[in-house]
Design an enzyme around this catalytic site. Structure first.
Site, PDB file in Angstrom:
ATOM      1  CG  HIS A 134       5.972   6.922   2.918  1.00 19.14           C
ATOM      2  ND1 HIS A 134       5.109   6.307   3.798  1.00 19.14           N
ATOM      3  CD2 HIS A 134       7.170   6.944   3.544  1.00 19.14           C
ATOM      4  CE1 HIS A 134       5.769   5.986   4.900  1.00 19.14           C
ATOM      5  NE2 HIS A 134       7.012   6.360   4.768  1.00 19.14           N
ATOM      6  CD  GLU A 168      11.119   8.006   3.164  1.00 19.28           C
ATOM      7  OE1 GLU A 168      11.493   7.223   4.064  1.00 19.28           O
ATOM      8  OE2 GLU A 168      10.118   8.744   3.258  1.00 19.28           O
ATOM      9  CG  HIS A 169      10.236   2.912   3.124  1.00 21.68           C
ATOM     10  ND1 HIS A 169      10.353   2.178   4.283  1.00 21.68           N
ATOM     11  CD2 HIS A 169       9.576   4.050   3.475  1.00 21.68           C
ATOM     12  CE1 HIS A 169       9.784   2.835   5.283  1.00 21.68           C
ATOM     13  NE2 HIS A 169       9.295   3.974   4.814  1.00 21.68           N
ATOM     14  CD  GLU A 223       7.826   4.381   8.014  1.00 18.79           C
ATOM     15  OE1 GLU A 223       7.222   5.334   7.472  1.00 18.79           O
ATOM     16  OE2 GLU A 223       9.026   4.149   7.839  1.00 18.79           O
TER      17      GLU A 223
END
Length: 972
Positions: free
Chosen positions: A132, A135-136, A213
């Protein structure tokens, strides 16, 4: 109802034509821009498709939106004004007239999406959340375009957007942009997979974004359930990993353990972001030949590391553990009772042509006569049921497939939850005993084939995202249809998972606020309070034996709502660009437009039943909410067949009237409308049903009040809109002694005086449309109100100064805060800023939404979009800057709403101010409880930086002396 989260893709069946390797010329074609001959499309899909494979292993599907007439025009590959030298978000546009208009062409956005076959399952054990996080990080600039936020700035300048998501075994990136900037956008975007910078300085900043998030995800019960459920997997299985990642796992713990997160990110990118793991879908109003040239030129540069894909298919039966087949009691964030029964099955993805879980979920989730929910509703034990598999990576991957039955329980249902579970097991036993039914399978096939055949187009960005993932899951011929159609009936394939849905292998999760203070275990990552216990022996013995079937549970009858006539109707009136008024009298008004653009056999019908009684008091608003909820409940069983036959309907209470929305194939839509109006005319209820919805509405109001964003909105509208009753006032009413007599008195008064206004668009004639409104009038026999009821609230005129209303969040378990700043003006610039881009409608529903807004607000400016575009063309950058400077001034009409959460910093700032408005109540409140009083607002002092703002601590006192703006209504 059946559970599914997969988006429906627009298009037909697909075939295979392999492309050349890099460095070779494109293959010779009989005609320029030839589409792949093996791709079979839906007749409603105008797009062209071509499948290619690059020599680095990347697979791509090219999608052309060009019509035959447009294909002869020279495409604009790149706008000369945008040289690509602007690398940051602060650079000024070089457009000569400094216009703020970035997009005024009437065409679809161009879009691209790329799916990589790697996800959170591949996270290293010592760095949870790394997939994750990567992905950023890949978006933080590239070697070719080094500006950290350059791509986002580029998209914003040219009417675009982007997003990304990380699932268990796949990661998807997507973006859209104006067509003329698509070629450059593709090049900028591809660099994230060719040579991302991922500079060390950005690591800590982006960890904070990931942590944010995670914090936002914490209050959601769905996320908390997933983390708890995943934690039941076998030790070492990837299902037990913490997929989200946060500051603790990506920054603090790695530093303590001397782990270099940056180097591990690089290593992860090199290992998994390889071209042969990637599938790409691109869509634009370009020729297929142009798209192929661009894709080959740009994406061939993505490296291929030659390593095999991550494979978890050998890790079967992750939940074959003693802890799985137990009862887990959970304290939810939302104040609801919910029961989830789950089974972990062998992976079912390979059976996509049969879709066994879809067949089973269609029956489990059925709401008609003989269904689980029908029986539970009659007992007043349940309000909703969802069954099946969402097809998300969590629910379906290469290690297992989940099948779940989730039921929203009433208070009575919660206290009888074991009997609810028994009814579910009785229904499953009935299905197992009768076996798969070809009649039912073919009925589902027929419904879904019709929907696929005539489906409306999706937004390009969503379409390509869906297709690039399908390319990872299905063979080439099924890229466009593999997730939608049931291809072949195979009773053996259906029976295999059906036989596994037994009591002995089920996991049970029971969520209820009544568990608060009784659950002493805490899930590690989300802090969910829970307890675990064995299934009581009496039920183990009952379910282990040959328990009897329930005669009230049976298979559904034949569906009378399935459309069979798909003829496009001939218009009975002149064609128009916008809706025209075909009925206008003291009892109603009807607008109509025959669709001649999208040419599908569907109709959209929308009505508002305006009644002056609704806004008389908070009590009437509560009774109105009860009325609409119970009406929907009464309709649920008889209207469910229409719903599964793709005739959608929705009833919901508006501020001034009842909204009724219908959509679907026109052939049987009138049957559905008549059914709804009949139930409205003959409305009745029982004390048990009334009590069930009283309790449900208490929870609904409570949930609104504990969400900071919803509370902030409610406070803002109380201040701005004259005579608006607050959710808190409604909550106080619902806690009083309301009865069935109160409701029936209200309903009779509601039906006595109405004004019905509607809009009908699609494959209907004006004569058929008139019959819809006429049925309302004849069946309800209502009178016209003395004056036409308002459709909007009047708005107060704020004083020319900054006002602040700062209140305490009502959810002590939520650290999130909410800030809203509202500037009030009636300037031309406001109108100019309403819409910054125009885009071609991709489906009839978008046009209907726009026209319905005009009817709903009684403005009737159906060409508003064109007028706004004309205004935008003349707005300059200087005017925008002037507008901003004028309204940021202290003397502007400015209202700030702050809802302060229970974070650590907020506690430090406000200290004792973060307490109940009733000090003595805090002493008696159980410290383990996360549920507080929501019947009063708690006003907080301003922070020093806002000391000059005028505080609002009594909303009614503040608004009572303010002037009101007049209604805005276009009369001519």
């Amino acid at each position: 109802m059946p559970q599914t989260n997969k988006a429906r893709a627009s298009g037909g069946s697909s075939g295979e034509v392999s492309g050349p390797e890099s460095g070779e010329p494109p293959p010779a074609r009989a005609e320029a821009d030839q589409s792949d001959p093996l791709i079979v499309k839906s007749p409603s899909d105008p797009k062209k498709y071509r499948y290619i494979e690059l020599s680095n292993g990347l697979k791509a599907l090219l999608i052309s939106d060009l019509t035959q007439s447009e294909s002869n025009k020279e495409p604009v590959a790149k706008e000369e004004e945008d040289s690509g030298e602007e690398e940051d978000g602060d650079s000024e546009s070089t457009n000569e007239d400094s216009s703020c208009v970035r997009k005024c062409s009437s065409e679809k956005q161009s879009a691209a999406a790329l799916c990589i076959s790697v996800g959170s399952f591949s996270d290293p054990a010592d760095l949870p959340g790394l997939a994750h996080f990567l992905e950023h990080m890949v978006f933080m600039g590239s070697e070719k375009y080094p500006a950290e936020n350059g791509f986002d700035a580029f998209l914003k300048r040219h009417g675009g957007s982007d997003n990304a998501s990380t699932d268990c075994e796949r990661t998807i990136f997507k973006f859209d942009v104006q067509r003329k900037y698509f070629r450059e956008a593709l090049d900028r975007w591809a660099q994230f997979f060719i040579g991302p910078l991922m500079i060390p300085d950005a690591v800590d900043r982006e960890v904070e974004a990931v942590d944010s998030e995670y914090q936002m995800a914490q209050p959601l019960d769905s996320n908390r359930k997933e983390m708890l459920f995943g934690g039941l997997a076998k030790a070492g299985h990837p299902m037990s990993k913490f997929f989200w990642g946060n500051a603790q796992t990506l920054k603090n713990e790695p530093r303590e353990k001397n782990i270099n997160t940056y180097e591990r990110l690089r290593e992860f990118w090199r290992r998994y972001y390889s071209a042969h793991y990637m599938t790409l879908a691109v869509q634009s109003k370009e020729t297929l030949d142009n798209l192929e040239e661009w894709v080959r030129e740009i994406f061939i540069k993505i490296p291929n590391n030659g390593q095999p894909r991550a494979d978890f298919s050998d890790l079967q039966d992750p939940f074959d553990t003693p802890d799985f087949n137990k009862l887990y009691r959970v304290v939810p964030v939302r104040k609801i009772h919910a029961l989830t029964i789950s089974w972990a099955l062998p992976p079912q993805g390979k059976h996509y042509r049969v879709k066994p879980l879809h067949y089973i979920s269609w029956l489990i989730g059925h709401e008609g006569a003989g269904s689980i929910l029908s029986l539970l509703r009659k007992k007043c034990w349940a309000l909703a049921l969802f069954g099946g598999n969402s097809e998300s990576g969590f629910d379906q991957n290469t290690t297992y497939s989940i099948f779940s039955v989730s039921i929203t329980l009433s208070d009575e249902g919660f206290h009888n939850f074991f009997q609810v579970i028994h009814i579910v097991f009785q229904y499953l036993k009935m299905l197992q005993s009768v076996g798969p039914q070809q009649r039912l399978y073919e009925e589902i096939q027929k419904i879904e084939a019709s929907e696929f055949h005539y489906q409306e187009q999706m937004e390009p960005i969503e379409f390509v995202a869906n297709i690039c993932e399908n390319m990872q899951l299905f063979p080439k011929e099924d890229f466009l249809r593999g997730d939608q159609l049931m291809f072949e009936y195979n009773p053996e394939v259906i029976s295999a998972p059906l036989r596994l849905l037994t009591p002995a292998t089920a996991n049970i999760l029971l969520l209820s606020p009544e568990h608060d203070g009784l659950c002493h275990l805490k899930e590690k990552w989300f802090g969910t309070q829970y307890s675990v216990e064995d299934i009581p022996q009496e039920y183990c013995d009952l379910w282990a034996g040959d328990f009897p079937l329930n005669p009230d549970l049976h298979l559904p009858a034949e569906n009378r709502f399935i459309a069979t006539d798909f003829t496009l109707k001939t218009s009975d009136c002149p064609d128009t660009d916008f809706p025209v008024k075909i009925i206008d009298n003291e009892r109603g008004r009807l607008w109509f437009r025959k669709d001649n653009k999208f040419k599908i056999p569907k109709v959209y019908a929308r009505f508002q039943l305006l009644a002056p009684i609704i806004q008389e008091s908070p009590k009437n608003l509560v009774l109105f909410d009860l009325f609409v909820n119970i009406l929907a409940h009464n309709l649920a069983e008889t209207a469910y067949d229409a719903d599964v036959a793709q005739l959608e309907y929705m009833l919901f209470p508006g501020d001034h009237g009842l909204f009724i929305r219908l959509k679907g194939f026109n052939h049987k839509l009138s049957l559905l409308l008549n059914l709804i109006v009949d139930h409205l005319a003959n409305f009745s209820t029982t004390p048990n049903v009334f009590s069930m919805f009283i309790e449900q509405l208490k929870k609904t109001y409570y949930i609104i009040l504990i969400k900071p964003d919803q509370l902030g909105r409610d406070v803002r509208l109380q201040i701005l809109e004259h005579h608006r009753w607050s959710v808190m006032q409604k909550y106080k009413v619902i806690m009083t002694d309301l009865g069935v007599t109160d409701l029936m008195d209200f309903v009779n008064r509601f039906k006595a005086e109405l004004f019905v206004e509607g809009l009908i668009q699609g494959n209907f004639t004006s004569a058929e449309s008139k019959e819809f409104l006429q049925y309302f009038i004849e069946k309800l026999q209502y009178k016209a109100p003395p004056a036409e009821p308002p459709v909007l609230f009047r708005v107060v005129e704020l004083p020319q100064t900054h006002h602040l209303c700062k209140v305490q969040s009502l959810n002590k378990a939520d650290a999130n805060s909410e800030v809203t700043v509202y500037y009030q003006a009636f300037q031309t610039q406001v109108t100019a800023l309403i819409k910054l881009k125009e885009c071609e409608d991709t489906q009839l529903g978008e046009e209907v939404d726009r026209n319905w807004f005009e009817v709903l607000t009684q403005q009737y400016v159906f060409d508003r979009l064109n007028k706004e575009i004309e205004v935008l063309k003349n707005v300059t950058k200087d005017e925008l800057v002037s507008f901003f400077m004028e309204h940021r001034h202290a003397s502007s009409r400015k209202l700030s709403i702050h809802v302060v959460g229970f974070g650590e910093k907020e506690k430090e700032t406000h200290g004792d101010d973060q307490s109940s408005s009733s000090p003595e109540s805090q002493d008696t409140e159980e410290k383990t409880s996360s549920y507080g009083d929501v019947s009063e607002l708690i006003f907080l002092p301003a922070s020093p930086i806002l000391a000059k703002a005028s505080r609002i601590t009594d909303i009614r006192a503040f608004t009572s002396s303010l002037n009101l703006h007049p209604y805005h209504k276009i009369l001519q």
